[in-house]
Design a protein around this motif. Structure first.
Motif, mmCIF file in Angstrom:
data_model
loop_
_atom_site.group_PDB
_atom_site.id
_atom_site.type_symbol
_atom_site.label_atom_id
_atom_site.label_comp_id
_atom_site.label_asym_id
_atom_site.label_seq_id
_atom_site.Cartn_x
_atom_site.Cartn_y
_atom_site.Cartn_z
ATOM 1 N N TYR A 58 0.842 -1.194 0.000
ATOM 2 C CA TYR A 58 0.000 0.000 0.000
ATOM 3 C C TYR A 58 0.878 1.244 0.000
ATOM 4 O O TYR A 58 1.686 1.429 0.912
ATOM 5 C CB TYR A 58 -0.924 -0.002 1.225
ATOM 6 C CG TYR A 58 -1.865 1.167 1.290
ATOM 7 C CD1 TYR A 58 -2.932 1.279 0.404
ATOM 8 C CD2 TYR A 58 -1.685 2.163 2.228
ATOM 9 C CE1 TYR A 58 -3.798 2.355 0.469
ATOM 10 C CE2 TYR A 58 -2.552 3.241 2.302
ATOM 11 C CZ TYR A 58 -3.605 3.337 1.425
ATOM 12 O OH TYR A 58 -4.462 4.410 1.472
ATOM 13 N N GLU A 59 0.745 2.062 -1.024
ATOM 14 C CA GLU A 59 1.418 3.363 -1.113
ATOM 15 C C GLU A 59 2.927 3.266 -0.847
ATOM 16 O O GLU A 59 3.501 4.110 -0.168
ATOM 17 C CB GLU A 59 0.787 4.360 -0.144
ATOM 18 C CG GLU A 59 -0.681 4.647 -0.397
ATOM 19 C CD GLU A 59 -0.920 5.445 -1.671
ATOM 20 O OE1 GLU A 59 -0.032 6.224 -2.083
ATOM 21 O OE2 GLU A 59 -2.005 5.272 -2.260
ATOM 22 N N HIS A 70 -7.019 -2.131 7.427
ATOM 23 C CA HIS A 70 -7.552 -0.765 7.533
ATOM 24 C C HIS A 70 -6.704 0.066 8.507
ATOM 25 O O HIS A 70 -6.353 1.211 8.208
ATOM 26 C CB HIS A 70 -9.011 -0.808 7.986
ATOM 27 C CG HIS A 70 -9.608 0.535 8.180
ATOM 28 N ND1 HIS A 70 -9.948 1.361 7.130
ATOM 29 C CD2 HIS A 70 -9.904 1.221 9.310
ATOM 30 C CE1 HIS A 70 -10.432 2.497 7.616
ATOM 31 N NE2 HIS A 70 -10.416 2.435 8.934
ATOM 32 N N ARG A 96 -3.374 0.876 6.838
ATOM 33 C CA ARG A 96 -3.530 1.941 5.838
ATOM 34 C C ARG A 96 -3.647 3.305 6.510
ATOM 35 O O ARG A 96 -3.118 4.292 6.011
ATOM 36 C CB ARG A 96 -4.748 1.672 4.959
ATOM 37 C CG ARG A 96 -4.532 0.561 3.978
ATOM 38 C CD ARG A 96 -5.745 0.309 3.124
ATOM 39 N NE ARG A 96 -5.457 -0.700 2.123
ATOM 40 C CZ ARG A 96 -6.358 -1.390 1.480
ATOM 41 N NH1 ARG A 96 -7.647 -1.187 1.715
ATOM 42 N NH2 ARG A 96 -6.002 -2.294 0.592
ATOM 43 N N SER A 97 -4.335 3.365 7.646
ATOM 44 C CA SER A 97 -4.467 4.651 8.336
ATOM 45 C C SER A 97 -3.111 5.124 8.865
ATOM 46 O O SER A 97 -2.842 6.323 8.911
ATOM 47 C CB SER A 97 -5.505 4.569 9.469
ATOM 48 O OG SER A 97 -5.035 3.838 10.569
ATOM 49 N N VAL A 141 -0.185 4.495 7.342
ATOM 50 C CA VAL A 141 0.501 4.995 6.136
ATOM 51 C C VAL A 141 -0.078 6.336 5.709
ATOM 52 O O VAL A 141 0.667 7.263 5.367
ATOM 53 C CB VAL A 141 0.403 3.966 4.988
ATOM 54 C CG1 VAL A 141 0.945 4.552 3.687
ATOM 55 C CG2 VAL A 141 1.135 2.673 5.355
ATOM 56 N N ASP A 142 -1.406 6.461 5.741
ATOM 57 C CA ASP A 142 -2.061 7.696 5.304
ATOM 58 C C ASP A 142 -1.861 8.865 6.261
ATOM 59 O O ASP A 142 -2.148 10.008 5.911
ATOM 60 C CB ASP A 142 -3.573 7.466 5.137
ATOM 61 C CG ASP A 142 -3.903 6.561 3.970
ATOM 62 O OD1 ASP A 142 -3.053 6.417 3.063
ATOM 63 O OD2 ASP A 142 -5.013 5.989 3.976
ATOM 64 N N THR A 191 -3.575 9.129 9.120
ATOM 65 C CA THR A 191 -4.850 9.414 9.776
ATOM 66 C C THR A 191 -5.047 8.618 11.059
ATOM 67 O O THR A 191 -6.048 8.798 11.745
ATOM 68 C CB THR A 191 -6.034 9.132 8.830
ATOM 69 O OG1 THR A 191 -5.995 7.760 8.417
ATOM 70 C CG2 THR A 191 -5.970 10.042 7.609
ATOM 71 N N SER A 225 2.375 6.579 13.117
ATOM 72 C CA SER A 225 2.731 7.199 11.846
ATOM 73 C C SER A 225 3.954 6.494 11.260
ATOM 74 O O SER A 225 4.742 5.896 11.980
ATOM 75 C CB SER A 225 3.063 8.678 12.082
ATOM 76 O OG SER A 225 3.689 9.241 10.975
#
Length: 97
Positions: A13-14, A74, A77-78, A80-81, A83, A88
């Motif tokens: 992911y990303e 999920h 992903r948060s 990485v994003d 959020t 972090s």
């Protein structure tokens, strides 16, 4: 962060890898939780600073392994994003790892 490698699943992911592992919440209660970590591709999570570990909050549990995995990805992903409220990947990016 290794345990049995067969229980770990990985999602890209990303530009990061999100590794998750569903776990029984309590023996024989039919509920599940998860642990996981986020890292750069190929990083060794056993080396300090090479991964951001995470886990389900306290009493959080899920009805199936699939639900636990979905929520774990999920959460990853948060992270990485940027959020996630507490975690972090900034240390991975600024640390050059």
């Amino acid at each position: 962060m290794s345990d049995n490698p067969a229980t770990w699943q990985m999602v890209e992911y990303e530009g990061f890898e999100i590794h998750v592992s569903p776990r029984p919440k309590q023996p024989d209660d039919g509920r599940f939780t998860y642990i996981g970590y986020v890292c750069h591709p190929g990083a060794d999570p056993a080396i300090p600073g090479h991964a951001v570990p995470f886990h389900a909050d306290g009493e959080e549990s899920f009805a199936s392994i699939e639900d636990a995995c979905y929520e774990a990805v999920h959460a990853g992903r948060s992270i990485v994003d940027g959020t996630h409220p507490d975690l972090s990947v900034l240390s991975l990016v600024t640390g050059g790892v």
